[in-house]
Design an enzyme around this catalytic site. Structure first.
Site, PDB file in Angstrom:
ATOM      1  N   CYS A  49       0.822  -1.215   0.000  1.00 42.17           N
ATOM      2  CA  CYS A  49       0.000   0.000   0.000  1.00 42.17           C
ATOM      3  C   CYS A  49       0.852   1.260   0.000  1.00 42.17           C
ATOM      4  O   CYS A  49       0.441   2.305  -0.501  1.00 42.17           O
ATOM      5  CB  CYS A  49      -0.980   0.004   1.159  1.00 42.17           C
ATOM      6  SG  CYS A  49      -0.240   0.290   2.786  1.00 42.17           S
ATOM      7  N   ASP A  98      -0.339  -7.030   0.168  1.00 42.04           N
ATOM      8  CA  ASP A  98       0.654  -6.330   0.972  1.00 42.04           C
ATOM      9  C   ASP A  98       2.068  -6.820   0.634  1.00 42.04           C
ATOM     10  O   ASP A  98       2.947  -6.065   0.232  1.00 42.04           O
ATOM     11  CB  ASP A  98       0.286  -6.596   2.437  1.00 42.04           C
ATOM     12  CG  ASP A  98       1.368  -6.309   3.443  1.00 42.04           C
ATOM     13  OD1 ASP A  98       2.466  -5.901   3.065  1.00 42.04           O
ATOM     14  OD2 ASP A  98       1.098  -6.500   4.648  1.00 42.04           O
TER      15      ASP A  98
END
Length: 415
Positions: free
Chosen positions: A287, A340
């Site tokens: 992110c 992630d």
């Protein structure tokens, strides 16, 4: 395709860039070694595919699988998403923005349905809640306004009650210029950014709304160079993006230490993984491809205003190739969606911000100069995202043109 076009295929890459344990192992260092090992496996698999078939242009963005994952989420969510019941405008934004980056159009019916749902999240006294009937909150207000700008229709724009939105923002501001996230809620730098973003997009900014806000934001810049959530706390990638973006929106970037911010942000790119960490001594996270990577175009703009002759006219001040490599090789979930880091589950949040960071890494635009840097298949290229709002540039322009023709709500009389 030559192997040396990719960092991870260089013979000395791992030796030069992997973590070296110099002290007694601790939880942080052990986790770092474990993450690097998971990334190494991805890089090794990628390198093997290239060695077997160098005619194949890799890495490839699996667009169709990502689009399938996103479209399914727009109409149906599993029970596992119950925990995000207070984040439903966010889910709309994450999915819609990901689809616009992938250049996947939506039907008129779908656009209308999403707009009507967001209208149900709007509170009678202004702002948007996390779902129908929920309390107004600055975070879902930001998400809802961004989602409406992505939809880009007059029906969607007209959902926003600009007069009550302005009143809501005024209620959220404090006497020293910060913003509460909701009535009785916490004050942090997210509030300042969310307020400035929605106010700028919908043309409801005023001097009294942001009186003292730039000065309060600058108090959040830490000795490290990044911005914290509030004065005296630790620098963080998401908060730093909010800080510099809000100062850009308020035209007050001269108040912050831009060189120190650049130093801190550039040091958050991981040598081995190529992606970004959110804080000092933390792990890589997909992110932050946007939360950290998205700050570089803003920093570049500020430095260019200072006539910095050392700035590149072709690239941002981070390793764009390395970030693309990390996202494309390590963050694509086999069934669609992005993640992630290797071994984690997919979700709409990481899909949105991995793609957003990938877009920043692909597109350089400075004045009349525009360059596209793409390390893989030609089909990998995403639409350019606006680094301040994280909405595709043409949709930002379209929204601003619509709202700028409207009178400021302070001058609207209600009957």
């Amino acid at each position: 395709m030559q192997l040396h076009n990719f960092r991870c295929c260089e013979p000395s890459f791992e030796e030069r860039n992997s973590f070296k344990e110099k002290e007694t192992p601790n939880d942080t260092s052990i986790e770092q070694v474990q993450v690097e090992e998971s990334v190494r496996k991805c890089f090794s698999s990628f390198k093997h595919r290239l060695e077997v078939d160098q005619e194949c242009i890799l890495p490839r963005l699996e667009r169709d699988m990502h689009v399938g994952f996103l479209l399914k989420g727009l109409t149906h969510l599993s029970e596992s998403y119950e925990c995000l019941d207070a984040s439903r405008p966010w889910l709309c934004y994450w999915i819609l923005h990901s689809l616009e980056l992938l250049d996947k159009p939506l039907s008129d019916e779908t656009i209308s349905q999403v707009a009507q749902f967001l209208g149900k999240c709007q509170c009678p006294t202004g702002g948007f809640g996390g779902g129908p009937g929920q309390v107004a909150h600055l975070a879902p207000t930001y998400a809802a306004v961004n989602a409406i700008c992505v939809l880009g229709t007059e029906e969607a724009y007209r959902i926003i009650d600009r007069e009550t939105l302005y009143e809501f923002l005024m209620r959220m501001r404090t006497s020293h210029g910060s913003f509460k996230m909701h009535e009785g809620g916490e004050e942090d730098i997210r509030g300042a950014y969310c307020a400035a973003s929605v106010a700028r997009l919908t043309n409801i900014m005023s001097p009294e709304l942001f009186d003292g806000t730039p000065e309060w934001i600058v108090r959040c810049q830490t000795y490290e160079g990044g911005f914290a959530g509030c004065p005296g706390m630790e620098a963080h990638g998401g908060y730093s993006f909010c800080g510099i973006s809000a100062l850009v929106l308020l035209n007050k970037t001269n108040l912050c230490d831009i060189q120190n911010l650049l130093r801190w942000t550039s040091n958050r790119q991981m040598r081995y993984e190529g992606g970004f960490q959110g804080r000092t001594n933390k792990l890589v996270d997909g992110c932050y491809s946007f939360w950290q990577g998205g700050a570089f175009p803003l920093i570049h703009m500020v430095l260019s205003l200072k006539d910095n002759g050392s700035l590149s006219a072709e690239s941002w001040l981070f390793d764009q190739r390395a970030l693309q490599e990390y996202v494309l090789v390590c963050c694509q979930y086999p069934g669609g969606g992005l993640i992630d880091k290797p071994g984690r589950s997919r979700d709409f949040y990481h899909t949105c911000y991995c793609l957003s960071g990938l877009s920043v890494a692909q597109h350089f635009a400075g004045g009349k100069l525009s360059h596209v840097l793409n390390i893989g298949h030609e089909n990998n290229i995403l639409r350019a995202t606006h680094p301040v709002y994280n909405v595709c540039v043409d949709n930002v322009v379209h929204a601003e043109m619509y709202f700028q023709q409207l009178t400021h709500p302070k001058h609207v009389t209600t009957e």
